[in-house]
Design an enzyme around this catalytic site. Structure first.
Site, PDB file in Angstrom:
ATOM      1  N   GLY A  17       0.812  -1.198   0.000  1.00  0.00           N
ATOM      2  CA  GLY A  17       0.000   0.000   0.000  1.00  0.00           C
ATOM      3  C   GLY A  17       0.851   1.256   0.000  1.00  0.00           C
ATOM      4  O   GLY A  17       0.333   2.363   0.078  1.00  0.00           O
ATOM      5  N   LYS A  21       6.933   2.848  -2.866  1.00  0.00           N
ATOM      6  CA  LYS A  21       7.458   1.558  -3.311  1.00  0.00           C
ATOM      7  C   LYS A  21       6.890   1.170  -4.673  1.00  0.00           C
ATOM      8  O   LYS A  21       7.596   0.636  -5.527  1.00  0.00           O
ATOM      9  CB  LYS A  21       7.137   0.465  -2.290  1.00  0.00           C
ATOM     10  CG  LYS A  21       7.972   0.505  -1.034  1.00  0.00           C
ATOM     11  CD  LYS A  21       7.663  -0.696  -0.155  1.00  0.00           C
ATOM     12  CE  LYS A  21       8.470  -0.667   1.129  1.00  0.00           C
ATOM     13  NZ  LYS A  21       8.191  -1.849   1.975  1.00  0.00           N
ATOM     14  N   ASP A  75       9.943  -6.421   1.604  1.00  0.00           N
ATOM     15  CA  ASP A  75      10.087  -5.967   2.979  1.00  0.00           C
ATOM     16  C   ASP A  75      11.503  -5.449   3.129  1.00  0.00           C
ATOM     17  O   ASP A  75      12.458  -6.057   2.616  1.00  0.00           O
ATOM     18  CB  ASP A  75       9.819  -7.073   3.995  1.00  0.00           C
ATOM     19  CG  ASP A  75       9.650  -6.499   5.400  1.00  0.00           C
ATOM     20  OD1 ASP A  75       8.886  -5.527   5.555  1.00  0.00           O
ATOM     21  OD2 ASP A  75      10.283  -7.001   6.335  1.00  0.00           O
ATOM     22  N   PHE A 155      11.126   8.642   0.789  1.00  0.00           N
ATOM     23  CA  PHE A 155      10.231   8.348   1.911  1.00  0.00           C
ATOM     24  C   PHE A 155      11.027   7.602   2.966  1.00  0.00           C
ATOM     25  O   PHE A 155      12.211   7.312   2.794  1.00  0.00           O
ATOM     26  CB  PHE A 155       9.018   7.524   1.446  1.00  0.00           C
ATOM     27  CG  PHE A 155       9.385   6.249   0.726  1.00  0.00           C
ATOM     28  CD1 PHE A 155       9.515   5.057   1.409  1.00  0.00           C
ATOM     29  CD2 PHE A 155       9.610   6.257  -0.643  1.00  0.00           C
ATOM     30  CE1 PHE A 155       9.865   3.880   0.754  1.00  0.00           C
ATOM     31  CE2 PHE A 155       9.949   5.086  -1.319  1.00  0.00           C
ATOM     32  CZ  PHE A 155      10.082   3.902  -0.617  1.00  0.00           C
ATOM     33  N   ARG A 184      16.595  -1.711  -2.603  1.00  0.00           N
ATOM     34  CA  ARG A 184      15.441  -2.231  -3.337  1.00  0.00           C
ATOM     35  C   ARG A 184      15.742  -2.296  -4.827  1.00  0.00           C
ATOM     36  O   ARG A 184      15.355  -3.246  -5.515  1.00  0.00           O
ATOM     37  CB  ARG A 184      14.210  -1.365  -3.073  1.00  0.00           C
ATOM     38  CG  ARG A 184      12.923  -1.972  -3.621  1.00  0.00           C
ATOM     39  CD  ARG A 184      11.708  -1.164  -3.192  1.00  0.00           C
ATOM     40  NE  ARG A 184      11.581  -1.143  -1.739  1.00  0.00           N
ATOM     41  CZ  ARG A 184      11.838  -0.086  -0.977  1.00  0.00           C
ATOM     42  NH1 ARG A 184      12.239   1.041  -1.521  1.00  0.00           N
ATOM     43  NH2 ARG A 184      11.711  -0.145   0.329  1.00  0.00           N
TER      44      ARG A 184
END
Length: 208
Positions: A17, A21, A75, A155, A184
């Site tokens: 959500g 990302k 994650d 963020f 990531r």
């Protein structure tokens, strides 16, 4: 789904959500020609795992089963040397603070007077299939924590983190610059490389 055909042109659910990302994942995987979609009305389970792998698998598997489609989940966390690896898997709820700004302030308070500012970001990306098969990809990024936030982009802890070899914080970089070096981004690059010629081989045979 046969190997070599891959997921080209197919719908893949992004099980998060977090809009930040989603943007990173969409741009990082643009070369795969996947049709990435959001969760819709699917509710993800709480992150009760003790590792990044467990938490990512919880989300990816729940989305894959609910939607009947391959699902991608991430994650990630910040591990601070002076705090013995904290906040780690609890990065998104560190100190029970309600938002990114409050968590950043809490981290700075915990590090007040600390000269060792070494830290690393860790990301685990899992691609889950409705039949239960999982693919796992991991990326890390090391760097230093600032004594105050810098930058307006990104963020999470981005305003506090300067990657090794850089002078700017992650929040002072563009999305493209950050993705090229981020934890990531590295995990997603590994996923993209594995899928560039179709589905990667499964390590465990599936018996129909």
């Amino acid at each position: 789904m046969t190997e070599g055909v891959g997921l080209k042109g197919r719908q893949v659910v992004v099980a998060t959500g977090n809009a930040g990302k989603v943007r990173e994942i969409e741009q990082a995987l643009a070369g795969l020609d996947w049709r990435l979609t959001g969760l819709g009305s699917v509710t993800l389970p709480e992150e009760t795992g003790a590792t990044y792998e467990e938490n990512a698998a919880l989300k990816a598997c729940a989305a894959a089963v609910a939607c009947g489609l391959p699902a991608l989940a991430d994650d990630s966390g910040l591990e601070v040397e002076a705090l013995d690896g904290q906040p780690g898997v609890y990065s998104a709820r560190f100190g029970n603070r309600p938002n990114d700004r409050e968590r950043n302030l809490y981290l700075l308070e915990k590090l007040r007077g600390e000269t060792n500012r070494r830290a690393k970001f860790v990301s685990v990306v899992i691609l889950a299939y409705p039949d239960g098969h999982l693919e796992t990809y991991r990326g890390e990024m090391t760097g230093q924590l600032l004594e105050g936030p810098r930058g307006e982009n990104g963020f999470g802890y981005d305003p506090l983190f300067v990657p090794d070899g850089e002078t700017r914080s992650l929040a002072e970089m563009t999305v493209e610059e950050k993705r090229a070096i981020s934890h990531r981004g590295r995990a997603l690059a590994a996923l993209q490389a594995a899928h560039k010629d179709g589905l990667p081989p499964r390590q465990v045979s599936v018996i129909d």
